[in-house]
Design a protein around this motif. Structure first.
Motif, short mmCIF file in Angstrom:
data_model
loop_
_atom_site.label_atom_id
_atom_site.label_comp_id
_atom_site.label_asym_id
_atom_site.label_seq_id
_atom_site.Cartn_x
_atom_site.Cartn_y
_atom_site.Cartn_z
N PHE A 146 0.97 -1.10 0.20
CA PHE A 146 -0.09 0.14 0.00
C PHE A 146 0.84 1.21 0.12
CE2 PHE A 146 -2.51 3.50 1.76
CZ PHE A 146 -3.90 3.30 1.21
N VAL A 147 1.91 1.30 0.87
CA VAL A 147 2.48 2.43 1.04
C VAL A 147 3.61 2.68 -0.48
CG1 VAL A 147 4.73 3.25 1.83
CG2 VAL A 147 3.15 2.22 3.45
N GLY A 148 4.08 1.76 -0.94
CA GLY A 148 4.82 1.60 -2.37
C GLY A 148 3.73 2.27 -3.40
N MET A 190 0.35 11.15 6.51
CA MET A 190 1.86 11.24 6.49
C MET A 190 2.13 11.01 5.00
SD MET A 190 4.47 8.50 8.36
CE MET A 190 5.10 9.44 9.93
N LEU A 191 1.70 10.13 4.39
CA LEU A 191 1.97 9.85 3.08
C LEU A 191 1.77 10.98 1.94
CD1 LEU A 191 0.70 5.88 2.65
CD2 LEU A 191 3.09 6.98 2.52
N ASN A 192 0.57 11.43 2.30
CA ASN A 192 0.33 12.94 1.42
C ASN A 192 1.12 13.63 1.38
OD1 ASN A 192 -2.07 11.45 0.18
ND2 ASN A 192 -3.49 12.59 1.58
N GLY A 193 1.93 14.09 2.79
CA GLY A 193 2.84 14.85 2.76
C GLY A 193 4.05 14.96 2.06
N VAL A 194 4.10 13.81 1.41
CA VAL A 194 5.32 13.53 0.19
C VAL A 194 5.06 14.37 -0.75
CG1 VAL A 194 4.49 11.86 -1.14
CG2 VAL A 194 6.90 11.88 -0.54
N MET A 195 3.86 14.76 -1.23
CA MET A 195 3.67 15.56 -2.43
C MET A 195 3.93 17.16 -2.23
SD MET A 195 0.47 14.23 -4.20
CE MET A 195 -0.64 15.28 -3.15
N VAL A 240 12.91 7.63 -1.17
CA VAL A 240 11.70 8.00 -0.70
C VAL A 240 10.74 6.90 0.10
CG1 VAL A 240 9.55 9.48 -0.79
CG2 VAL A 240 11.91 10.07 -1.77
N GLU A 241 10.42 6.16 -0.86
CA GLU A 241 9.54 4.88 -0.27
C GLU A 241 10.15 4.08 0.84
OE1 GLU A 241 8.77 2.29 -3.47
OE2 GLU A 241 7.95 0.94 -2.20
N LEU A 242 11.49 3.91 0.69
CA LEU A 242 12.02 3.39 1.89
C LEU A 242 11.88 4.13 3.29
CD1 LEU A 242 13.61 0.62 1.67
CD2 LEU A 242 15.65 1.68 2.04
N VAL A 243 12.43 5.39 2.93
CA VAL A 243 11.97 6.30 4.33
C VAL A 243 10.82 6.26 4.90
CG1 VAL A 243 12.33 8.51 5.32
CG2 VAL A 243 14.12 7.86 3.56
#
Lengths: 195, 195
Positions: free
Chosen positions: A90-92, A162-167, A181-184
């Motif tokens: 899911f994260v990836g 948290m995931l949305n913050g990446v954008m 990024v995915e790993l972090v």
DNA sequence: AGCATATCTGAACAGATGTTCAGATAGAAG
DNA sequence: CTTCTATCTGAACATCTGTTCAGATATGCT
């Protein structure tokens, strides 16, 4: 010499949507006029109404199609065996899919308040389906003892936030690669829900 | 009978700002007109210009004051001894402060694109100061071996993004108390950066 | 009491807004 | 080559936009 006319439906249609996506993401739905969109396409404002009944439908169509695309892409992934594996998947998926369509994603959660109530409800239903997929994973891990969260509903929203913050900060070709990024993020999320 | 006139500066001024905060948060800066704000205050549109030189300054003033308030409130907290303690303090502060001023917070990160470049730069500087405070905590914990994150900059943004997510769903008097919410988030964040 | 000042009204401004539509035009079909 | 139709233009519409300002009004001061 004037503007070209005639049959261009197959070309103009997508270009209208592309221009709308780009401009809505940049300045916001309310701050963008139909004339600006038309100008970007190279057409007069009236011509837009061959492709959308009105401005609101244009926004709604973009958001609905985006949400449906996300769901379709996610749901055709082959299901992971255990919860930990599923969470990683899911994260990836989320990071990669969303970074490929930053404008659409941005619009889909920034312009919710500019939808009519009926349109808003429909988008929320789709968004809810996506969140539920993540919550199901968390519940599965909770039951199996792999995860330990105080509240699966909140944990779901926290992980997605948290995931949305990446954008907000990721730019292709920046300091970190997509894999890094995915790993972090995976590292942090894995630990945050760990038993 | 007509509208009251005369001296009301001390009353109308704050009411203009309150109305603007409420309306901007609800519909977005671009979608709110000066006449709507004036109507909420019970005054004609022209009267607003006794309290702001223009609409842009009104937005900017709200955002700048909010960011300064957040920073001032955070910086007058007594410094925690170790990194873990400091992180907990940050999490508690962020959640409680932001849930008390949801509208201001919402505006401060939704309306960035509606600021002029100069105004945007100033707000970003303030926001950066707040983020740096968190990153300093993470670096401290990283050095002391209490924390283990792959990248302090990303971890900072990830933690803030997660915390900000609380505003999208939390409603006072809901299923969870403020204490419970704080505990759930602290639990996840503590683990996510743990060594 | 009356004067001074801060505050608000109400109208006006130039221009932008979403949307409609009759008529022009170009490509496809025969 | 002609006809048909999808597509686009260009102008028009009613309404809304941020902002300005002369004049009205109420309050605080003397």
């Amino acid at each position: 010499m004037a503007r070209t006319q005639g049959s261009h439906s197959g070309i103009t249609g997508p270009r209208v949507r592309e221009a709308a996506v780009s401009l809505f993401a940049q300045h916001g739905y309310a701050a963008v006029s139909m004339r600006q969109i038309a100008g970007e396409v190279g057409v007069q404002a009236g011509a837009l109404y061959n492709y959308t009944p009105d401005k609101q439908s244009l926004l709604f169509g973009l958001m609905r199609d985006h949400m449906q695309d996300v769901l379709a892409a996610y749901e055709q992934l082959e299901p992971a065996k255990d919860a930990q594996e599923a969470l990683r998947q899911f994260v990836g998926f989320h990071i990669r899919y969303h970074l490929q369509r930053p404008d659409e994603v941005f619009i889909a959660y920034m312009e919710l308040r500019n939808l009519t109530p009926e349109n808003f409800a429909e988008i929320e239903t789709l968004r809810r389906r996506y969140e539920d997929a993540l919550e199901a994973i968390l519940c599965r891990g909770q039951d199996s003892g792999q995860f330990s969260v105080a509240d699966t509903k909140i944990a779901t929203l926290a992980v997605i936030a948290m995931l949305n913050g990446v954008m907000t900060w990721y730019r292709a070709g920046g300091r970190l690669s997509l894999d890094e990024v995915e790993l972090v993020y995976w590292d942090m999320i894995r630990k945050s829900v760990a038993a």
